[in-house]
Design an enzyme around this catalytic site. Structure first.
Site, PDB file in Angstrom:
ATOM      1  CG  ASP A   1      31.816  45.083  53.521  1.00  0.00           C
ATOM      2  OD1 ASP A   1      32.421  45.120  52.553  1.00  0.00           O
ATOM      3  OD2 ASP A   1      31.051  45.961  53.854  1.00  0.00           O
TER       4      ASP A   1
ATOM      5  NE  ARG B   1      38.898  43.877  53.085  1.00  0.00           N
ATOM      6  CZ  ARG B   1      37.813  44.614  53.499  1.00  0.00           C
ATOM      7  NH1 ARG B   1      36.607  44.394  53.057  1.00  0.00           N
ATOM      8  NH2 ARG B   1      37.995  45.607  54.347  1.00  0.00           N
TER       9      ARG B   1
ATOM     10  CB  SER C   1      26.381  51.276  55.836  1.00  0.00           C
ATOM     11  OG  SER C   1      27.370  50.197  55.225  1.00  0.00           O
TER      12      SER C   1
HETATM   13  C1  S3P Z   1      29.153  50.036  51.543  1.00  0.00           C
HETATM   14  C2  S3P Z   1      28.853  49.241  50.275  1.00  0.00           C
HETATM   15  C3  S3P Z   1      29.566  48.323  50.034  1.00  0.00           C
HETATM   16  C4  S3P Z   1      30.356  47.847  51.183  1.00  0.00           C
HETATM   17  C5  S3P Z   1      31.245  48.732  52.071  1.00  0.00           C
HETATM   18  C6  S3P Z   1      29.989  49.627  52.537  1.00  0.00           C
HETATM   19  C7  S3P Z   1      28.176  51.160  51.779  1.00  0.00           C
HETATM   20  O1  S3P Z   1      30.626  48.768  49.074  1.00  0.00           O
HETATM   21  O2  S3P Z   1      31.750  46.757  50.819  1.00  0.00           O
HETATM   22  O3  S3P Z   1      31.938  48.269  53.146  1.00  0.00           O
HETATM   23  O4  S3P Z   1      27.836  51.618  53.135  1.00  0.00           O
HETATM   24  O5  S3P Z   1      27.738  51.240  50.969  1.00  0.00           O
HETATM   25  P1  S3P Z   1      30.319  48.675  47.478  1.00  0.00           P
HETATM   26  O6  S3P Z   1      28.993  49.491  47.465  1.00  0.00           O
HETATM   27  O7  S3P Z   1      31.648  49.558  46.915  1.00  0.00           O
HETATM   28  O8  S3P Z   1      29.834  47.305  47.238  1.00  0.00           O
END
Ligand code: S3P
Length: 436
Positions: free
Chosen positions: A321, A352, A29
């Site tokens: 996640d 998932r 992220s």
């Molecule tokens: C992420 C946000 C999450 C997460 C993804 C990474 C991000 O998704 O599941 O692996 O980097 O902003 P969502 O924003 O759809 O919840």
């Protein structure tokens, strides 16, 4: 363990424990955001310790396609960026397997004059994009795609945006971030009101780059306010990814005799929920070397017998996640564990709910899907049966299968191992290095 084409085969690891120190790859992220912010910032930024997975490589190439100068030198990426340097790309941008990549890039593209086309692999082609199309249109961008803009490829025609106040109907850091990235180039203030707060990297990193941004938290929610303006370049040191460290933390918790230290892990807002759940399950976990400025710590995890728990409500976004690997911890716990309020699992790289249940059942674990999650019946520490699992092209299902393989009494074959290149190309090597 041995790799045959796209299959990783594990011999039973009975009696072998995991010991030592590991550094998970750079946080995915943070890596995406570091590249995008460096692309937008006026001048030269240096980013160290980026994720070495394919998802982040795609975003790095996208930032270059949008006009920033991106140079790789060893562990460091140097980006010469700026709002006026960025322009519509000459070719379609390929985001690979990355939902974060496509949604955040849609936000950046909304701020640029011209057309940006974003597409990805067959998993991306099924992932919902209306969640970003709706707010970006409300800000004045035109966003189209298959099924009225709800599926990729996405065609974003940007420029001339105005600020908005947006309340995402599902908690999503990706949606919040797309709106904030667009808001940097809008006329007037942009506000995102989250009923349930999500990971806060975009806010933290935009603030560090000098953006006029404020966050106020109320209960489980948060309100983020951003005024448009230029970003300053800087030096970004990417911390280790808690979602990748989670595989090792669970591996140490369920494998008798194990003790692992995960170094320099981001444990800030919206990312450390899995540690709370494991602690509630009776795990032996300790944080040390905390760095409040970088929001990082070392995590020490030791084997202990776990108990089942309930995971639901506002804690779910902070560990969404990690659910595939927490489900492996649940399989080794005493009694049932239920994951609820997690319908978002159904729109990740795979569905998932289904792929986690199928993975566990293939190894002899009793697991039941539900519309918004799953229930896993733990065997109180009894070894799992072994068998063949399929990642379905989903990196986290492949790595969760590998953790489960550590506690199986018969061989395990993980099909679709190549999916791990998405986020953690060295996973098998790291496992080998601490198995003793
Ligand atoms: C992420 C946000 C999450 C997460 C993804 C990474 C991000 O998704 O599941 O692996 O980097 O902003 P969502 O924003 O759809 O919840």
């Amino acid at each position: 363990m041995s790799l045959h084409d796209d299959q990783l085969v594990f011999e039973p690891a009975a009696g072998r424990a995991l010991r030592g120190h590991l550094r998970a790859p750079g946080d995915k992220s943070v890596s995406h955001r570091a590249l995008l912010i460096a692309g937008l910032a006026e001048g030269r930024s240096r980013v160290r310790g980026l994720s070495d997975g394919e998802d982040v490589r795609h975003t790095r190439e996208a930032v270059a396609a949008l006009g920033a100068v991106v140079e790789l030198s060893g562990r460091e990426v140097v980006v010469e960026g700026g709002r006026d340097k960025l322009h519509e790309p000459e070719a379609v941008i390929d985001v690979g397997n990355s939902g974060t990549g496509i949604r955040l890039l849609a936000g950046v593209a909304a701020g640029l004059d011209g057309i940006t086309v974003l597409q990805g692999d067959s998993s991306i082609a099924r992932r919902p994009m209306d969640r970003v199309a709706v707010p970006l249109r409300a800000m004045g961008a035109s966003v189209d795609g298959r099924r009225g803009g709800s599926l990729p490829p996405l065609v974003v025609r940007g420029g001339h945006l105005h600020g908005t106040e947006y309340r995402p109907p599902v908690p999503s850091a990706q949606v919040k971030s797309a709106v904030l990235f667009a808001g940097l180039s809008a006329q007037g203030e942009t506000t995102v009101v989250e009923e349930v707060g999500t990971r806060a990297h975009t806010e933290e990193m935009l603030a560090a780059a000098g953006a006029a941004i404020s966050v106020s938290r109320q209960g489980t929610g948060a309100t983020v306010r951003l005024a448009p303006g230029p970003l300053s370049p800087g030096e970004i040191e990417v911390p280790a990814d808690p979602s990748q460290a989670a595989f090792w933390v669970v591996a140490a918790c369920v494998t008798p005799g194990s003790e692992l230290v995960l170094e320099d892990v981001y444990v800030g807002h919206g990312r450390a929920g899995f540690l709370e759940v494991l602690t509630r399950m009776g795990a032996d976990i300790e944080l040390s070397d905390e760095d409040p400025a970088r929001r990082t710590a070392n995590i020490r995890a030791r084997y202990s017998q776990l108990e089942g728990t309930d995971v639901r409500g506002s804690e779910v976004p902070s560990l969404i996640d990690e659910i595939p690997v927490l489900a492996v911890a649940a399989a080794m716990a005493e009694g049932p564990t239920t994951f609820a309020d997690a319908a978002e699992l159904r729109v990740k790289e795979t569905d998932r709910v289904e792929t986690t249940v199928a993975m566990l059942r293939a190894l002899g674990v009793a697991a039941e899907p539900a519309a918004d999650g799953l229930t896993v019946v733990g065997g109180g520490g009894r070894p799992l049966a072994g068998g063949t699992t399929g990642s379905g092209g989903d990196h986290r299902i492949a790595m969760a299968s590998a953790v489960a393989a550590l506690v199986c009494s018969a061989p395990v074959t993980v099909r679709g191992w190549a999916s791990t290149t998405t986020s953690y190309p060295a996973f098998a090597k790291d496992m080998q290095s601490c198995l003793c």
